[in-house]
Motif scaffolding. Structure first.
Motif, mmCIF file in Angstrom:
data_model
loop_
_atom_site.group_PDB
_atom_site.id
_atom_site.type_symbol
_atom_site.label_atom_id
_atom_site.label_comp_id
_atom_site.label_asym_id
_atom_site.label_seq_id
_atom_site.Cartn_x
_atom_site.Cartn_y
_atom_site.Cartn_z
ATOM 1 N N ASP A 58 32.074 -37.216 -92.637
ATOM 2 C CA ASP A 58 32.813 -37.120 -91.386
ATOM 3 C C ASP A 58 34.411 -36.500 -91.568
ATOM 4 N N PRO B 129 32.633 -34.733 -82.258
ATOM 5 C CA PRO B 129 31.752 -34.724 -83.747
ATOM 6 C C PRO B 129 30.458 -33.945 -83.569
ATOM 7 N N THR C 184 33.889 -34.081 -87.638
ATOM 8 C CA THR C 184 34.603 -34.199 -86.244
ATOM 9 C C THR C 184 35.802 -32.912 -86.008
#
Ligand SMILES: Nc1nc2c(c(=O)[nH]1)N[C@H]1C(S)=C(S)[C@@H](COP(=O)(O)O)O[C@H]1N2
Ligand SMILES: [Mo]
Length: 424
Positions: free
Chosen positions: A322, A385, A422
């Motif tokens: 992430d 994302p 992201t």
């Protein structure tokens, strides 16, 4: 796995069932039960929990793990029970070899405190001339011709958590991400040299190295000390008894004072804290080549596949999970790919979830038993994302697939991993 290994394993199993092979330290009835249970219960994760020594994954581990000596800072390691995996973002810019303080640790029990000064390696068994036993001190081994080489040690279960995350399949065992691998510079003596000096005969078929760490108890059954037989052909090929890692004495967590290094094979072959090696004229069994480290599940025989040997092909980005990436800014994506075969030839990267693919720039030649660093420049133009993917092809012509066939203990994951980031 070559058909030779398969043939050899079938012969070994037949001999063992006929009572002509030995499973030292295991009751015949226990081993039969283990073999049967592993095949019969392969579909039920619950029944297989007995083969799961460590707890399930926690996203962020504590700074210590039971039984590991070295510090495990949370920004560099994820702890899973008695084990700790390297966080990939911590490898960025570290060079070809994994620094020793970043190297993953896989312990069945706890790192033992061994004193190199009174350590001995005992080499014994009926595969030696006159069945004699020879002891080697560390000084004896250091006096023999030394060999240095780079090689990966990678757990057979590396990437296991992606069976669940990407394929929705429940498997047993430590829920590693991709950090149960490290590449180090190892120095030691060839096992072939030590076996020759111990009086190896041409009748030997298996050698079985055994660790000095505590016996491993799983599901209430004492499986004895960690040990796994190697066919003599591999033992005489490229296996080393190592006493140095990255130019320093082997540290406690990685097998001090001496471990085995079995290049290109799954990590369990590289026995740490070596205490003795049996050299046998009959095939040997241990739980680590019978109900563990074989493939069980649909498509495999009840006794499992042949014992696992070579590692598979994988790739990883040196980025946090992430990771936030700035929109409209140039980024240098970096990562590594590795293979248990002859080395990585090409790597292709997708920055849009697998729709388009770009060749990555490779920074290392293909290296058998090691990895290849690569990079790709990317300036993201769309916010939100996305998933980064890297797909390697090795010199044997193998390419990472989209999906790894299920096996109940989650070994040898090799599919392309979707790494979420992201852009914003
Ligand atoms: N004696 C002993 N050797 C062992 C183990 C162990 O628990 N005890 N773990 C094995 C496994 S499963 C792996 S993946 C590697 C890990 O090596 P490392 O901890 O140095 O990274 O060691 C292998 N050798
Ligand atoms: Mo392992």
């Amino acid at each position: 796995m070559t058909s030779d290994e398969r043939t050899y394993d079938r012969r070994r199993l037949r001999q063992w069932l006929a009572g002509t092979a030995r499973a030292e330290g295991i009751e015949r009835r226990d081993l039969l039960r283990l073999l049967a249970a592993a095949g019969v219960t392969a579909a039920t994760a619950g029944a297989l929990a007995r083969t799961t020594p460590a707890a399930a994954a926690a996203p962020v581990g504590p700074a210590t793990a039971a039984g590991i000596v070295k510090p495990l800072p949370a920004d560099r390691f994820t702890v899973h029970g008695t084990n700790a995996e390297t966080r990939w973002q911590a490898l960025r810019g570290t060079g070809y070899h994994t620094p020793t303080d970043l190297f993953f640790v896989r312990n069945h029990t706890v790192t033992p405190a061994l004193d190199a000064a009174d350590w001995r390696l005992r080499v014994w068994g009926d595969g030696l001339r006159h069945g004699r036993t020879t002891e080697f001190t560390l000084a004896d081994l250091r006096a023999l011709p030394a060999t240095e080489r780079s090689a990966a040690v990678e757990c057979a279960g590396n990437g296991r958590s992606f069976f669940q995350r990407q394929q929705g399949e429940t498997v047993s065992g430590t829920a590693w991400s991709l950090g149960a691998i490290g590449v180090a510079r190892w120095r030691g003596v060839r096992l072939a040299e030590v076996l020759r000096r111990a009086g190896l005969t041409r009748h030997a078929v298996d050698v079985q190295p055994r660790g000095l760490d505590d016996p491993f108890v799983s599901g209430g059954i004492d499986l004895g000390r960690v040990r796994r037989p190697l066919p003599i052909a591999k033992a005489l090929d490229d296996v080393l008894l190592v006493y140095e890692m990255n130019g320093a004495p082997l540290p406690p967590d990685h097998g001090h004072p001496v471990r085995l290094l079995v290049p290109s094979w799954i990590g369990i072959a590289s026995i740490k804290w070596l205490g003795d090696i049996e050299v046998s004229t009959t095939p040997l069994y241990s739980p680590w080549n019978t109900d563990l480290y074989r493939l069980f599940g649909p498509g495999h025989p009840a006794e499992g596949s042949a014992p696992l040997t070579r590692q598979t092909l994988k790739s990883a980005f040196e980025l946090p999970w992430d990771a936030p990436l700035a929109l409209g800014r140039p980024h240098l994506l970096t990562g590594r790919s590795w293979s248990g075969g002859r080395g990585v030839r090409t790597v292709r990267v997708s920055v849009n979830g697998g729709a388009d693919w770009h060749p990555a720039t490779l920074h290392d030649p293909p290296r058998a038993g090691g990895w290849t660093r690569w990079s790709l420049r990317w300036t993201p133009r769309t916010a939100g994302p996305t998933a980064l993917l890297a797909r390697a092809t090795d010199l044997d012509g193998t390419t990472q697939p989209d999906r790894t066939p299920y096996n109940s203990q989650g070994y040898l994951f090799d599919a392309v991993v979707r790494h979420p980031v992201t852009v914003g």
